[in-house]
Design a protein around this motif. Structure first.
Motif, PDB file in Angstrom:
ATOM      1  N   PHE A  34       0.835  -1.202   0.000  1.00 37.83           N
ATOM      2  CA  PHE A  34       0.000   0.000   0.000  1.00 37.83           C
ATOM      3  C   PHE A  34       0.871   1.253   0.000  1.00 37.83           C
ATOM      4  O   PHE A  34       0.576   2.229  -0.697  1.00 37.83           O
ATOM      5  CB  PHE A  34      -0.923   0.014   1.218  1.00 37.83           C
ATOM      6  N   ARG A  35       1.913   1.247   0.803  1.00 41.71           N
ATOM      7  CA  ARG A  35       2.803   2.419   0.885  1.00 41.71           C
ATOM      8  C   ARG A  35       3.426   2.719  -0.473  1.00 41.71           C
ATOM      9  O   ARG A  35       3.497   3.881  -0.899  1.00 41.71           O
ATOM     10  CB  ARG A  35       3.900   2.178   1.919  1.00 41.71           C
ATOM     11  N   MET A  36       3.860   1.678  -1.164  1.00 39.43           N
ATOM     12  CA  MET A  36       4.501   1.872  -2.460  1.00 39.43           C
ATOM     13  C   MET A  36       3.534   2.536  -3.447  1.00 39.43           C
ATOM     14  O   MET A  36       3.911   3.458  -4.167  1.00 39.43           O
ATOM     15  CB  MET A  36       4.973   0.524  -3.019  1.00 39.43           C
ATOM     16  N   VAL A  37       2.280   2.070  -3.448  1.00 32.33           N
ATOM     17  CA  VAL A  37       1.288   2.634  -4.368  1.00 32.33           C
ATOM     18  C   VAL A  37       0.956   4.075  -3.992  1.00 32.33           C
ATOM     19  O   VAL A  37       0.927   4.970  -4.849  1.00 32.33           O
ATOM     20  CB  VAL A  37       0.000   1.772  -4.360  1.00 32.33           C
ATOM     21  N   ILE A  38       0.709   4.311  -2.708  1.00 34.03           N
ATOM     22  CA  ILE A  38       0.297   5.642  -2.255  1.00 34.03           C
ATOM     23  C   ILE A  38       1.412   6.665  -2.428  1.00 34.03           C
ATOM     24  O   ILE A  38       1.193   7.781  -2.910  1.00 34.03           O
ATOM     25  CB  ILE A  38      -0.166   5.578  -0.788  1.00 34.03           C
ATOM     26  N   ASP A  39       2.625   6.297  -2.047  1.00 39.11           N
ATOM     27  CA  ASP A  39       3.733   7.239  -2.132  1.00 39.11           C
ATOM     28  C   ASP A  39       4.164   7.524  -3.568  1.00 39.11           C
ATOM     29  O   ASP A  39       4.967   8.430  -3.803  1.00 39.11           O
ATOM     30  CB  ASP A  39       4.928   6.724  -1.334  1.00 39.11           C
ATOM     31  N   SER A  40       3.639   6.764  -4.521  1.00 38.17           N
ATOM     32  CA  SER A  40       3.951   7.035  -5.932  1.00 38.17           C
ATOM     33  C   SER A  40       3.172   8.229  -6.466  1.00 38.17           C
ATOM     34  O   SER A  40       3.446   8.718  -7.557  1.00 38.17           O
ATOM     35  CB  SER A  40       3.635   5.802  -6.787  1.00 38.17           C
ATOM     36  N   GLN A  41       2.198   8.700  -5.654  1.00 40.93           N
ATOM     37  CA  GLN A  41       1.336   9.807  -6.078  1.00 40.93           C
ATOM     38  C   GLN A  41       1.823  11.123  -5.480  1.00 40.93           C
ATOM     39  O   GLN A  41       2.088  11.201  -4.286  1.00 40.93           O
ATOM     40  CB  GLN A  41      -0.103   9.554  -5.624  1.00 40.93           C
ATOM     41  N   LYS A 121      -9.806  -5.620  -0.210  1.00 45.05           N
ATOM     42  CA  LYS A 121      -8.346  -5.631  -0.254  1.00 45.05           C
ATOM     43  C   LYS A 121      -7.796  -5.946  -1.631  1.00 45.05           C
ATOM     44  O   LYS A 121      -6.644  -5.614  -1.927  1.00 45.05           O
ATOM     45  CB  LYS A 121      -7.805  -6.635   0.763  1.00 45.05           C
ATOM     46  N   ASP A 122      -8.602  -6.601  -2.459  1.00 43.72           N
ATOM     47  CA  ASP A 122      -8.118  -6.915  -3.800  1.00 43.72           C
ATOM     48  C   ASP A 122      -8.561  -5.881  -4.829  1.00 43.72           C
ATOM     49  O   ASP A 122      -8.502  -6.115  -6.028  1.00 43.72           O
ATOM     50  CB  ASP A 122      -8.570  -8.309  -4.227  1.00 43.72           C
ATOM     51  N   ALA A 123      -8.998  -4.711  -4.345  1.00 41.38           N
ATOM     52  CA  ALA A 123      -9.397  -3.643  -5.268  1.00 41.38           C
ATOM     53  C   ALA A 123      -8.190  -3.183  -6.075  1.00 41.38           C
ATOM     54  O   ALA A 123      -7.051  -3.209  -5.598  1.00 41.38           O
ATOM     55  CB  ALA A 123      -9.979  -2.471  -4.487  1.00 41.38           C
ATOM     56  N   PRO A 124      -8.395  -2.739  -7.311  1.00 40.82           N
ATOM     57  CA  PRO A 124      -7.289  -2.213  -8.121  1.00 40.82           C
ATOM     58  C   PRO A 124      -6.652  -1.014  -7.432  1.00 40.82           C
ATOM     59  O   PRO A 124      -7.343  -0.262  -6.732  1.00 40.82           O
ATOM     60  CB  PRO A 124      -7.973  -1.797  -9.433  1.00 40.82           C
ATOM     61  N   PRO A 125      -5.353  -0.812  -7.619  1.00 39.04           N
ATOM     62  CA  PRO A 125      -4.673   0.328  -6.984  1.00 39.04           C
ATOM     63  C   PRO A 125      -5.344   1.662  -7.277  1.00 39.04           C
ATOM     64  O   PRO A 125      -5.461   2.514  -6.386  1.00 39.04           O
ATOM     65  CB  PRO A 125      -3.263   0.271  -7.584  1.00 39.04           C
ATOM     66  N   GLU A 126      -5.801   1.866  -8.514  1.00 36.73           N
ATOM     67  CA  GLU A 126      -6.404   3.152  -8.849  1.00 36.73           C
ATOM     68  C   GLU A 126      -7.698   3.382  -8.059  1.00 36.73           C
ATOM     69  O   GLU A 126      -8.061   4.514  -7.756  1.00 36.73           O
ATOM     70  CB  GLU A 126      -6.670   3.252 -10.345  1.00 36.73           C
ATOM     71  N   LEU A 129      -6.608   4.553  -4.549  1.00 40.81           N
ATOM     72  CA  LEU A 129      -6.165   5.940  -4.602  1.00 40.81           C
ATOM     73  C   LEU A 129      -7.348   6.893  -4.736  1.00 40.81           C
ATOM     74  O   LEU A 129      -7.399   7.936  -4.077  1.00 40.81           O
ATOM     75  CB  LEU A 129      -5.192   6.123  -5.769  1.00 40.81           C
ATOM     76  N   ALA A 130      -8.296   6.531  -5.584  1.00 41.68           N
ATOM     77  CA  ALA A 130      -9.481   7.365  -5.761  1.00 41.68           C
ATOM     78  C   ALA A 130     -10.284   7.439  -4.469  1.00 41.68           C
ATOM     79  O   ALA A 130     -10.827   8.489  -4.113  1.00 41.68           O
ATOM     80  CB  ALA A 130     -10.352   6.810  -6.889  1.00 41.68           C
ATOM     81  N   ALA A 131     -10.363   6.325  -3.733  1.00 38.63           N
ATOM     82  CA  ALA A 131     -11.111   6.306  -2.482  1.00 38.63           C
ATOM     83  C   ALA A 131     -10.483   7.231  -1.448  1.00 38.63           C
ATOM     84  O   ALA A 131     -11.182   7.949  -0.730  1.00 38.63           O
ATOM     85  CB  ALA A 131     -11.169   4.875  -1.938  1.00 38.63           C
ATOM     86  N   ILE A 132      -9.170   7.230  -1.363  1.00 38.19           N
ATOM     87  CA  ILE A 132      -8.481   8.104  -0.417  1.00 38.19           C
ATOM     88  C   ILE A 132      -8.784   9.567  -0.732  1.00 38.19           C
ATOM     89  O   ILE A 132      -9.105  10.356   0.155  1.00 38.19           O
ATOM     90  CB  ILE A 132      -6.961   7.850  -0.452  1.00 38.19           C
ATOM     91  N   ARG A 133      -8.709   9.915  -2.001  1.00 38.13           N
ATOM     92  CA  ARG A 133      -8.979  11.298  -2.397  1.00 38.13           C
ATOM     93  C   ARG A 133     -10.438  11.673  -2.144  1.00 38.13           C
ATOM     94  O   ARG A 133     -10.744  12.781  -1.712  1.00 38.13           O
ATOM     95  CB  ARG A 133      -8.621  11.491  -3.871  1.00 38.13           C
TER      96      ARG A 133
END
Length: 240
Positions: A34-41, A121-126, A129-133
């Protein structure tokens, strides 16, 4: 193990103005992914991690955060208990509960405890990210079709009102105007503000006004709580 990175002034380091995210999961490998995906933004940054609810509460006492990704099943204090404590004052970070289909019986309780939504938990990374925003903007995560189906599955187990429909929820529902009830029904069916506007032939700004009034009259913190109430009171039926 808790981990975070401090800047020179002692505050969590990250992009200026970025949404500050805390990861709470007892699996370190999951947090690392999760950190790797989030910190890429460029607009998102992970400021802390925790392996259970107790640790999360302790970390969040000293680490400013905007959004928490909270696992459900963890040792010592699970995600439900931690979410309830974090949201009790109404001033803490917003929480997105992470779950899987075989744990869906916990999700409704998590929302009642104050979560602003949930993700598989198996949701696509995008989607994550959209959910966090979305949650950071003050909305709730209910739009994806998989989430809508999961919510509908959950409410099939909701008990009928024991007081002949005169519960506080029914009383609050009775204060809505006809148009506000229409908007709530469409919200419960997973429609976005834009889609609601198109269906009702009104401007999106007007929809936002109606949504705000619905939340205020129902005493709901966000769309998720309003949608749960719509199902609980029978205004919307699963599959309808």
């Amino acid at each position: 193990m808790t981990s975070w990175t401090d800047g020179a002034d002692g505050t969590p380091e990250g992009a200026a103005g970025a949404v500050r995210v805390v990861l709470v999961d007892d699996q370190q490998l999951v947090r690392a992914g999760f950190r790797m995906v989030i910190d890429s933004q460029p607009d998102l940054t992970v400021v802390a991690e925790a392996g259970d609810g107790v640790e999360a509460l302790r970390v969040l006492e000293r680490t400013p955060a905007d959004v928490v990704l909270m696992d459900v099943r963890m040792p010592r204090l699970d995600g439900l208990g931690a979410t309830a404590r974090l949201t009790a004052t109404g001033t803490g970070p917003r929480v997105i509960v992470l779950t899987t289909f075989d744990l869906d019986e916990y999700v409704l309780e998590a929302i009642r405890s104050g979560a602003s939504g949930f993700l598989l938990k198996d949701a696509p990374p995008e989607q994550m990210l959209a959910a966090i925003r979305t949650v950071h903007r003050g909305d709730a995560v209910i739009a994806p079709s998989s989430t809508k189906r999961l919510l509908e599955h959950l409410v099939t187990a909701l008990p009928a009102s024991a007081d002949g429909g005169r519960s506080p929820e029914h009383e609050a529902l009775a204060t809505l105007t006809d148009r506000e009830r229409e908007v709530l029904v469409l919200m419960a069916r997973g429609r976005s503000n834009t889609e609601i506007g198109q269906e009702l032939f009104v401007a999106e700004a007007t929809v936002k006004t109606h949504v705000g009034r619905v939340l205020a009259k129902l005493g709901a913190r966000d769309r998720v709580q309003a949608v749960v109430l719509a199902y609980e009171t029978g205004l919307v039926r699963p599959g309808a």
